[in-house]
Design a protein around this motif. Structure first.
Motif, PDB file in Angstrom:
ATOM      1  N   ALA A  84       1.407  -0.707  -0.445  1.00 53.82           N
ATOM      2  CA  ALA A  84       0.061  -0.240  -0.287  1.00 53.82           C
ATOM      3  C   ALA A  84       1.235   1.100   0.016  1.00 53.82           C
ATOM      4  O   ALA A  84       0.840   2.205  -0.414  1.00 53.82           O
ATOM      5  N   ALA A  85       1.824   1.036   0.886  1.00 59.01           N
ATOM      6  CA  ALA A  85       2.617   2.900   0.884  1.00 59.01           C
ATOM      7  C   ALA A  85       3.981   2.831  -0.551  1.00 59.01           C
ATOM      8  O   ALA A  85       3.634   3.326  -1.479  1.00 59.01           O
ATOM      9  N   VAL A  86       3.863   1.777  -1.485  1.00 56.15           N
ATOM     10  CA  VAL A  86       4.869   1.285  -2.477  1.00 56.15           C
ATOM     11  C   VAL A  86       3.456   2.347  -3.312  1.00 56.15           C
ATOM     12  O   VAL A  86       3.813   3.517  -4.183  1.00 56.15           O
ATOM     13  N   TYR A  87       2.121   1.509  -3.629  1.00 59.11           N
ATOM     14  CA  TYR A  87       1.137   2.487  -4.617  1.00 59.11           C
ATOM     15  C   TYR A  87       1.309   3.645  -4.423  1.00 59.11           C
ATOM     16  O   TYR A  87       2.282   4.684  -5.474  1.00 59.11           O
ATOM     17  N   TRP A  88       1.068   4.113  -2.843  1.00 62.68           N
ATOM     18  CA  TRP A  88       0.742   5.787  -2.330  1.00 62.68           C
ATOM     19  C   TRP A  88       2.095   6.554  -3.175  1.00 62.68           C
ATOM     20  O   TRP A  88       1.577   7.362  -3.114  1.00 62.68           O
ATOM     21  N   GLN A  89       3.652   5.946  -2.830  1.00 63.93           N
ATOM     22  CA  GLN A  89       3.598   7.167  -3.441  1.00 63.93           C
ATOM     23  C   GLN A  89       3.574   6.815  -5.322  1.00 63.93           C
ATOM     24  O   GLN A  89       4.281   8.016  -5.774  1.00 63.93           O
ATOM     25  N   ALA A 126       1.441   9.858  -6.096  1.00 68.48           N
ATOM     26  CA  ALA A 126       1.751  11.238  -4.841  1.00 68.48           C
ATOM     27  C   ALA A 126       3.447  11.602  -6.562  1.00 68.48           C
ATOM     28  O   ALA A 126       3.261  12.835  -7.235  1.00 68.48           O
ATOM     29  N   LEU A 127       3.781  10.697  -7.050  1.00 65.59           N
ATOM     30  CA  LEU A 127       4.661  10.867  -8.002  1.00 65.59           C
ATOM     31  C   LEU A 127       4.005  11.172  -9.276  1.00 65.59           C
ATOM     32  O   LEU A 127       4.795  11.921 -10.230  1.00 65.59           O
ATOM     33  N   MET A 128       3.248  10.348  -9.632  1.00 61.43           N
ATOM     34  CA  MET A 128       2.238  10.724 -11.125  1.00 61.43           C
ATOM     35  C   MET A 128       1.650  12.261 -10.813  1.00 61.43           C
ATOM     36  O   MET A 128       1.634  12.889 -11.341  1.00 61.43           O
ATOM     37  N   ALA A 138       8.593   3.095 -12.490  1.00 60.34           N
ATOM     38  CA  ALA A 138       9.024   2.410 -11.637  1.00 60.34           C
ATOM     39  C   ALA A 138       8.985   1.929 -10.200  1.00 60.34           C
ATOM     40  O   ALA A 138       9.538   0.587 -10.415  1.00 60.34           O
ATOM     41  N   LEU A 139       7.787   2.880  -9.876  1.00 58.48           N
ATOM     42  CA  LEU A 139       7.080   2.013  -8.226  1.00 58.48           C
ATOM     43  C   LEU A 139       6.561   1.402  -8.851  1.00 58.48           C
ATOM     44  O   LEU A 139       6.709   0.233  -7.695  1.00 58.48           O
ATOM     45  N   VAL A 140       5.491   1.919 -10.066  1.00 55.09           N
ATOM     46  CA  VAL A 140       4.478   0.641 -10.123  1.00 55.09           C
ATOM     47  C   VAL A 140       5.060  -0.570 -10.494  1.00 55.09           C
ATOM     48  O   VAL A 140       4.880  -2.005 -10.214  1.00 55.09           O
ATOM     49  N   ALA A 166      -2.674   0.235  -9.783  1.00 50.96           N
ATOM     50  CA  ALA A 166      -1.415   0.950 -10.166  1.00 50.96           C
ATOM     51  C   ALA A 166      -1.491   0.346 -11.254  1.00 50.96           C
ATOM     52  O   ALA A 166      -1.408   1.596 -12.179  1.00 50.96           O
ATOM     53  N   ALA A 167      -1.424  -0.403 -12.372  1.00 51.71           N
ATOM     54  CA  ALA A 167      -1.780  -0.030 -13.551  1.00 51.71           C
ATOM     55  C   ALA A 167      -2.737   0.371 -14.043  1.00 51.71           C
ATOM     56  O   ALA A 167      -2.988   1.155 -15.308  1.00 51.71           O
ATOM     57  N   MET A 168      -3.850   0.759 -13.563  1.00 54.27           N
ATOM     58  CA  MET A 168      -5.092   2.050 -14.014  1.00 54.27           C
ATOM     59  C   MET A 168      -4.525   3.688 -13.659  1.00 54.27           C
ATOM     60  O   MET A 168      -4.327   4.120 -14.348  1.00 54.27           O
ATOM     61  N   LEU A 169      -3.616   4.033 -13.086  1.00 52.39           N
ATOM     62  CA  LEU A 169      -3.200   5.105 -12.432  1.00 52.39           C
ATOM     63  C   LEU A 169      -2.100   5.509 -13.631  1.00 52.39           C
ATOM     64  O   LEU A 169      -2.322   6.108 -14.066  1.00 52.39           O
ATOM     65  N   LEU A 170      -1.311   4.483 -14.193  1.00 53.65           N
ATOM     66  CA  LEU A 170      -0.370   4.267 -15.375  1.00 53.65           C
ATOM     67  C   LEU A 170      -1.196   4.530 -16.619  1.00 53.65           C
ATOM     68  O   LEU A 170      -0.326   5.525 -17.709  1.00 53.65           O
ATOM     69  N   HIS A 171      -2.228   4.166 -16.631  1.00 53.15           N
ATOM     70  CA  HIS A 171      -3.264   4.249 -17.794  1.00 53.15           C
ATOM     71  C   HIS A 171      -4.359   5.509 -17.829  1.00 53.15           C
ATOM     72  O   HIS A 171      -5.547   5.490 -17.217  1.00 53.15           O
TER      73      HIS A 171
END
Length: 357
Positions: free
Chosen positions: A76-81, A84-86, A96-98, A114-119
């Protein structure tokens, strides 16, 4: 054209929803000093303020702490980083975090987000007829709502129904909110749970009260109690905490009040309830609420009741640092009390007799 409610005013509710619904009602992680909980809140507070750099730093700190104490929950902490970066325009670092999230936690529930975040930065691609739903965004509510309700009552794919429900929840229209509440009261458990969460983020206290009265299953009622905490329906929660005949529902209401930081009712129940289990639930919720002052005020009243005394001491460790409990150890009025305080400290990894450096 449909008018949608702004997302930013709902962010605080969305954060609280994440906390409430991420773990079972009585299974909060052990965090005696509250540092990890504080980092989580600070990170989301920074997100709400649009301070993406500070948010990323707080979640990075949280990841480091979790790797030391609860490595299974690091995802969860990795996803929220990455989030925030995005949002801060640092797309390559987010990607890179995803990738790291997928590699380290291939079964994490955060991978889809995370996949939705990149799309499209969080907007999923249209699938299974969602293009037709997108067209409804331009229609007046009187035309769009019946169509969306028709999708919900039809035989379409679950993903399509979920999308229709989401669109209803975002409409600035009382009729649309009533339809979300109808789904929350319905027999489709998966859609019902989604609808309850949506009502929570929408601060729909009146609708949640109706859902609570309508659903018969205890687990569904507990879910609605969590949602009431997010929606700010504290009077409804206090009513359940004080007067419900079901101990598990009283405990659920108390914990929801604790997560929301509503210590006044918790202190009242902890002092006055005639049911030991309810008093313990209220004491534990005071710890969740970081209500150190209320717990210290309660302590003299339970000093002679070993079980309640132990719960107050444990909750003080959750609400504040070990120094508060160390002080009670040195101020103990009997050898029995001092031994009891020492046991709680030792169980948490603190030795009151170890010289300080």
């Amino acid at each position: 054209m449909i008018r949608y409610t702004p997302l930013r005013p709902r962010l605080a509710a969305l954060v609280l929803t994440t906390l409430l619904f991420a773990t079972p009602l009585a299974a909060a992680p052990l965090d005696p000093g509250g540092e990890m909980n504080a980092l989580y809140w600070q990170g989301h507070s920074a997100l709400g303020a649009g301070d993406w750099k500070l948010a990323q730093l707080r979640f990075a700190d949280l990841e480091r702490r979790l790797r030391q104490n609860e490595p299974s929950t690091v995802d969860a902490a990795v996803y929220w980083q990455a989030y925030a970066l995005m949002r801060g325009g640092r797309d390559q670092e987010a990607a890179a975090l995803v990738r790291r999230l997928r590699s380290e936690f291939p079964r994490s529930r955060w991978n889809r987000d995370a996949a939705m975040l990149l799309h499209g930065k969080g907007r999923p691609a249209a699938v299974d007829g969602e293009d037709s739903l997108t067209g409804m965004l331009q229609e007046p509510p009187a035309q769009a709502i019946p169509k969306l309700v028709g999708i919900l009552n039809g035989s379409g794919a679950p993903r399509l129904k979920q999308r229709a429900l989401f669109l209803l929840s975002q409409m600035d229209d009382a009729g649309a909110l009533a339809q979300v509440a109808a789904v929350a009261r319905g027999k489709d458990r998966a859609l019902s749970e989604r609808a309850v969460r949506m009502l929570a983020v929408a601060n729909a206290g009146d609708e949640l009260r109706q859902v609570y009265a309508a659903v018969p299953e205890p687990q569904r009622k507990l879910l609605v109690l969590k949602a009431m905490g997010v929606a700010g329906s504290y009077e409804d929660l206090a009513e359940v905490a004080r007067h419900s005949t079901e101990p598990h529902l009283r405990a659920g209401a108390l914990q929801a009040l604790g997560v929301a930081g509503q210590s006044e009712v918790l202190a009242e129940v902890a002092n006055s309830s005639v049911d030991a289990g309810t008093r313990i639930a209220a004491i534990q919720a005071l710890g969740t609420a970081n209500a150190t002052r209320d717990l210290l005020a309660l302590y003299p009243n339970v000093r002679g009741a070993p079980l309640l005394r132990q719960e107050v001491l444990k909750s003080l460790l959750v609400a504040s640092n070990e120094g508060v409990v160390m002080k009670l150890y040195h101020q103990a009025t009997s050898a029995d009390e001092q031994r009891a305080v020492q046991r709680v400290l030792l169980d948490a990894g603190y030795d009151p007799n170890r010289p300080r450096r």
